[in-house]
Structures are given as C-alpha cells and as structure tokens.
Design a protein around this motif. Structure first.
Motif, PDB file in Angstrom:
ATOM      1  N   UNK A   1       0.703  -1.078   0.574  1.00 19.24           N
ATOM      2  CA  UNK A   1      -0.036   0.248   0.280  1.00 19.24           C
ATOM      3  C   UNK A   1       0.707   1.384  -0.359  1.00 19.24           C
ATOM      4  N   UNK A   2       1.802   1.235  -0.733  1.00 16.03           N
ATOM      5  CA  UNK A   2       3.138   2.376  -0.778  1.00 16.03           C
ATOM      6  C   UNK A   2       2.210   3.563  -2.506  1.00 16.03           C
ATOM      7  N   UNK A   3       2.652   4.888  -1.989  1.00 11.86           N
ATOM      8  CA  UNK A   3       2.585   5.500  -3.084  1.00 11.86           C
ATOM      9  C   UNK A   3       2.219   5.376  -4.511  1.00 11.86           C
ATOM     10  N   UNK A   4       1.486   5.038  -5.251  1.00  7.47           N
ATOM     11  CA  UNK A   4       0.964   4.349  -6.541  1.00  7.47           C
ATOM     12  C   UNK A   4       1.331   3.296  -6.909  1.00  7.47           C
ATOM     13  N   UNK A   5       0.922   2.399  -5.825  1.00  7.31           N
ATOM     14  CA  UNK A   5       1.381   0.948  -6.169  1.00  7.31           C
ATOM     15  C   UNK A   5       0.128   0.261  -6.338  1.00  7.31           C
ATOM     16  N   UNK A   6      -0.215  -0.014  -7.616  1.00 11.35           N
ATOM     17  CA  UNK A   6      -1.279  -0.719  -7.611  1.00 11.35           C
ATOM     18  C   UNK A   6      -1.507  -2.295  -7.322  1.00 11.35           C
ATOM     19  N   UNK A   7      -2.809  -2.780  -8.057  1.00 12.71           N
ATOM     20  CA  UNK A   7      -3.242  -3.604  -7.689  1.00 12.71           C
ATOM     21  C   UNK A   7      -2.566  -5.100  -7.850  1.00 12.71           C
ATOM     22  N   UNK A   8      -2.028  -4.501  -9.352  1.00  7.28           N
ATOM     23  CA  UNK A   8      -1.181  -5.682 -10.167  1.00  7.28           C
ATOM     24  C   UNK A   8       0.351  -5.812  -9.336  1.00  7.28           C
ATOM     25  N   UNK A   9       0.854  -4.572  -9.691  1.00  3.05           N
ATOM     26  CA  UNK A   9       1.896  -4.713  -9.388  1.00  3.05           C
ATOM     27  C   UNK A   9       2.085  -5.044  -8.196  1.00  3.05           C
ATOM     28  N   UNK A  10       0.974  -5.307  -6.973  1.00  2.00           N
ATOM     29  CA  UNK A  10       1.222  -5.458  -5.875  1.00  2.00           C
ATOM     30  C   UNK A  10       1.632  -7.140  -5.845  1.00  2.00           C
ATOM     31  N   UNK A  11       0.615  -7.988  -6.549  1.00  2.00           N
ATOM     32  CA  UNK A  11       0.239  -9.155  -7.389  1.00  2.00           C
ATOM     33  C   UNK A  11       1.389  -9.730  -7.376  1.00  2.00           C
ATOM     34  N   UNK A  12       2.235  -8.939  -8.527  1.00  2.00           N
ATOM     35  CA  UNK A  12       3.163  -9.652  -8.483  1.00  2.00           C
ATOM     36  C   UNK A  12       4.948  -9.731  -7.710  1.00  2.00           C
ATOM     37  N   UNK A  13       4.284  -8.304  -7.182  1.00  2.00           N
ATOM     38  CA  UNK A  13       5.418  -8.418  -6.340  1.00  2.00           C
ATOM     39  C   UNK A  13       5.944  -9.441  -5.057  1.00  2.00           C
ATOM     40  N   UNK A  14       4.486  -9.066  -4.661  1.00  2.00           N
ATOM     41  CA  UNK A  14       4.013 -10.880  -3.549  1.00  2.00           C
ATOM     42  C   UNK A  14       4.625 -11.609  -4.161  1.00  2.00           C
ATOM     43  N   UNK A  15       4.065 -12.519  -5.141  1.00  2.00           N
ATOM     44  CA  UNK A  15       4.081 -13.341  -5.810  1.00  2.00           C
ATOM     45  C   UNK A  15       5.892 -13.650  -5.905  1.00  2.00           C
ATOM     46  N   UNK A  16       6.881 -12.867  -6.520  1.00  2.00           N
ATOM     47  CA  UNK A  16       8.382 -13.162  -6.582  1.00  2.00           C
ATOM     48  C   UNK A  16       8.703 -13.345  -5.173  1.00  2.00           C
ATOM     49  N   UNK A  17       8.767 -12.522  -3.845  1.00  2.00           N
ATOM     50  CA  UNK A  17       8.618 -12.794  -2.579  1.00  2.00           C
ATOM     51  C   UNK A  17       8.334 -14.303  -1.962  1.00  2.00           C
TER      52      UNK A  17
END
Ligand SMILES: C[S@@+](CC[C@H](N)C(=O)[O-])C[C@H]1O[C@@H](n2cnc3c(N)ncnc32)[C@H](O)[C@@H]1O
Ligand code: SF4
Length: 382
Positions: free
Chosen positions: A166-182
């Motif tokens: 929930x960082x500035x400008x973070x979209x749902x799709x970006x968070x999905x991709x980042x969390x998958x990577x993590x």
C-alpha cells in the motif's frame, strides 16, 4: 505451578540512517561504544532477573529488535546471550531472532550471530522495486536485498522477510507480482505491513502537503485481500494481521506477545509485561539512548515507568492481543482468568456480520474482522 511462557526482547536503538516513514525508537549516532552498550544490556537483564526472584522461568524466545541489530558485532550478541543463559534457565529449543537490514548484512557477521546462538533472521527487504526502495529512503537496492536474503537462507535455520505494501502509486497488479516474487523465495515466514503514515515523520509532512498519496481505503482493503489470497494459496497463510507462516513456522516470540505471555524488554524504550506475585506488571524504559544508558549505569535499570495493570485493563489487553491472531482466543479460560464475561449479544451480532467466526468455544476474528479490530474490542469489552 503453571507459568506464563517467557521471552526476552533486546532493543538495539541505532540505525545507519532514519527511514522517512519510520517512528520506531531508532537513532543515528556517529559513534557507539558497543562494549559499554552490551554491558548496560547485561546489567538491566540482571535487574529483571532479580525482580523475578530465585525461581525464574525458562527463556523460550529471545528477540533482538530495533533499530538495526544487524549493526551489532557478533561478540556483543554473544555476550547478551551468555548473560541470559547465566541468569535464567534456557530452553533447549530456544528461538533466537535477530532483525537485519540488507544494507548491513555481512557474511562474517551472519556467521558470528549464528555461532552465538541466533537461529532465526528477519530481513527488512521492504520492496522488490528499486524506485520504491528509493522513495522509502532505504540504503539498499533490490539486488542487495536479494543477496542478503540468499546469505541469510544459507546461514540460518529460519528466515523471515518484511515487505511494506500500500505504498504510494502501488497498483493491485504491481502488488500481486511483487508478492508472488517474494513467495517464490521460499522463506517460511513473511511479515507484510501496510504502509502507515506515522505522525511526526517526514512521510506525514509529505502526505499533509499532498506530495505523497497513499492508496485510498478501498484500494488498501483490496491489497490486503490480495495478500490473504496469495499467501494462503502458497501455504503460508496469515496467523496474525500482518504475519504469515507455514504452519509450525510462526515467530514464537511474537506469538508470546499475542498470547499475552510474559516478557522482559531491555534497551531504550523497551516494554515488559511480567507476572509478579500473581499480578500483571507493565514496565517501560527511557526512550533516549543516552538517558537510558546513564540510568542503567547509575541505578542498574533504565525504567521510566512501572505500573500494576488493573484487572479490567489486563482483560482488555489480553482480548486485543489474542484477537490479532487467526487462532483467536479460548473463551472459558479467558473469562475465568479475569473473572469477566464478554458481551454475548455483541458476540452474536458480530458473527452475523461475519466479523467473528461462528465458534462457541473460541472467539476468532475473520480476516475482515481483523481489519476493524478496535471496533470489535469496543463492542465485546467486558
Ligand atoms: C525494526 S524494522 C526491521 C529491521 C531494520 N530496521 C530494517 O528496517 O530493515 C521493523 C519493520 O517495521 C516495518 N515498518 C516500520 N515502519 C513502518 C510503517 N510506517 N509502515 C509499515 N511498516 C513499517 C518495516 O517493514 C520494518 O522492516
Ligand atoms: S525502518 Fe528499520 S532501518 Fe529504517 S529507521 Fe526504522 S528501524 Fe531504522
């Protein structure tokens, strides 16, 4: 005699730089007399041990938090752990966690921590995106964070990583991709914190001036739901609002807080909850490092406050802590321990609203309920 599980928190209050979102008790100092610090921690630990009398409980968990404890020398970590083992019985399966910043992750230091007894490392990765790391004021980039993670996974039995979403400008799709990577890194534990704009931080000023815009409430709820969905699908579900683990790999130290166990906290601004003569007592220490150190050196402890918690307040704290956990709270032992009764009609209403799980023996918040915990507590409070 049945006793509360017992753990020790050691606060290391120094960081290489102050991150603009952070309001932890962390300070930047050009020089630290580390031997003097380790001695002060040992001295305050002795104070807590003596408070508990001769029949001291075994230590089940130790947590070096901060600040940035990965700026400590291995010898200081070893000295603190040796002091603990001299003062308390230590459990053979003691969990010893140390928080690390990727910017101060170093192979020789990690080996020294491990040799000293650290068996769990928690790494502050925060983001898997270089521009986000820059915006968060971090001193490391993604490549350094990944290198630190690989080093941690090669050195320690157990590894966790922290991300902020929930960082500035973070979209749902970006968070999905980042969390998958993590999740693909395969650590047994993840702490996934929603960015909080803390008062009196540079981020608070930027937000007030409209120069930093965090996701709206519905957008943040969507990110939270994505977090629940992806972590559960990967077999590493939430066991607390922001903490996710493979079953059995939960952080035992943090579980001890949330299950309302006993802990002694040493270092500047540390909190403790100890059961002394059947009474629950809260302690907190001086927040300013130099003041804390001066008090320890002259008085043997740096306590700023000692408070016997009235029974009603302890019951409220216990409820709040337990409801953070997915496992919730066993109703009968709770009501017996504090001689209280939770509001039955509120219980029924909250179940209808799907904020509590329908279970007669335990009170458990649903993931939605955990998002509005304060209003649940207000409705249920005895
Ligand atoms: C003591 S720090 C961890 C170790 C080390 N100091 C670091 O930052 O890498 C604890 C964690 O709290 C989280 N945190 C701190 N301030 C926060 C904020 N305002 N909003 C969300 N998470 C925050 C970060 O994820 C951070 O890793
Ligand atoms: S987030 Fe960690 S490194 Fe940054 S100031 Fe807070 S405690 Fe220090």
């Amino acid at each position: 005699m049945s006793r509360e599980p017992f753990g020790i928190y050691v606060h290391w209050p120094f960081c290489a730089a102050k991150c603009p979102y952070c309001d932890f008790n962390s300070h930047v100092r050009s020089e630290i007399d580390e031997a003097r610090w380790a001695n002060a921690i040992a001295r305050e630990l002795r104070y807590f041990a003596e408070l508990q009398g001769a029949d001291r409980p075994p230590v089940e968990t130790v947590f070096f938090g901060g600040g940035t404890p990965s700026l400590m020398r291995g010898a200081s970590v070893a000295q603190v752990l040796e002091t603990i083992a001299q003062l308390w019985p230590v459990s053979a399966s003691m969990e010893v966690t140390l928080e690390s910043n990727p910017a101060s992750a170093d192979a020789a230091c990690f080996r020294d921590y491990h040799a000293a007894g650290v068996n769990r490392l928690s790494l502050g990765v925060q983001a898997l995106d270089d521009s986000a790391l820059k915006q968060l004021g971090r001193l490391h980039d993604v490549a350094e964070a990944k290198a630190a993670l690989a080093l941690a996974m090669a050195t320690f039995e157990r590894v966790s990583l922290d991300l902020i979403y929930a960082r500035p400008d973070q979209s749902a799709e970006q968070w999905r991709a980042e969390l998958r990577e993590a999740l693909a890194f395969g650590t047994e534990h993840l702490s996934l914190y929603q960015l909080t704009i803390e008062p009196n931080t540079p981020f608070a000023t930027l937000a007030r001036n409209g120069e930093l815009v965090v996701p709206t409430e519905p957008a943040a709820v969507e990110l939270y739901e994505i977090t629940q969905e992806l972590t559960a699908a990967a077999g590493i579900p939430a066991y607390e609002i922001s903490n996710h683990a493979r079953p059995g790999a939960e952080c035992r130290h943090n579980l001890l807080y949330w299950r309302y166990g006993d802990y002694a906290g040493t270092g500047p601004g540390a909190h403790s909850r100890l059961t002394l003569n059947g009474e629950r007592v809260a302690f907190s220490t001086e927040r300013l490092p130099e003041r804390w150190q001066g008090r320890v050196e002259s008085e043997g402890h740096g306590l700023a406050e000692r408070l016997e918690i009235p029974c009603g307040d302890a019951a409220g704290e216990h409820l709040l802590m337990n409801l953070r956990l997915a496992e919730g709270m066993e109703l009968a032992p709770y009501e017996q321990r504090w001689s209280v009764a939770l509001n039955r009609s509120s219980l029924a209403t909250l179940k209808e609203q799907q904020l509590l799980e329908p279970d007669s023996e335990r009170v458990r918040a649903t993931p939605q309920g955990r998002l509005v915990l304060n209003s649940l507590i207000a409705a249920l409070a005895p």
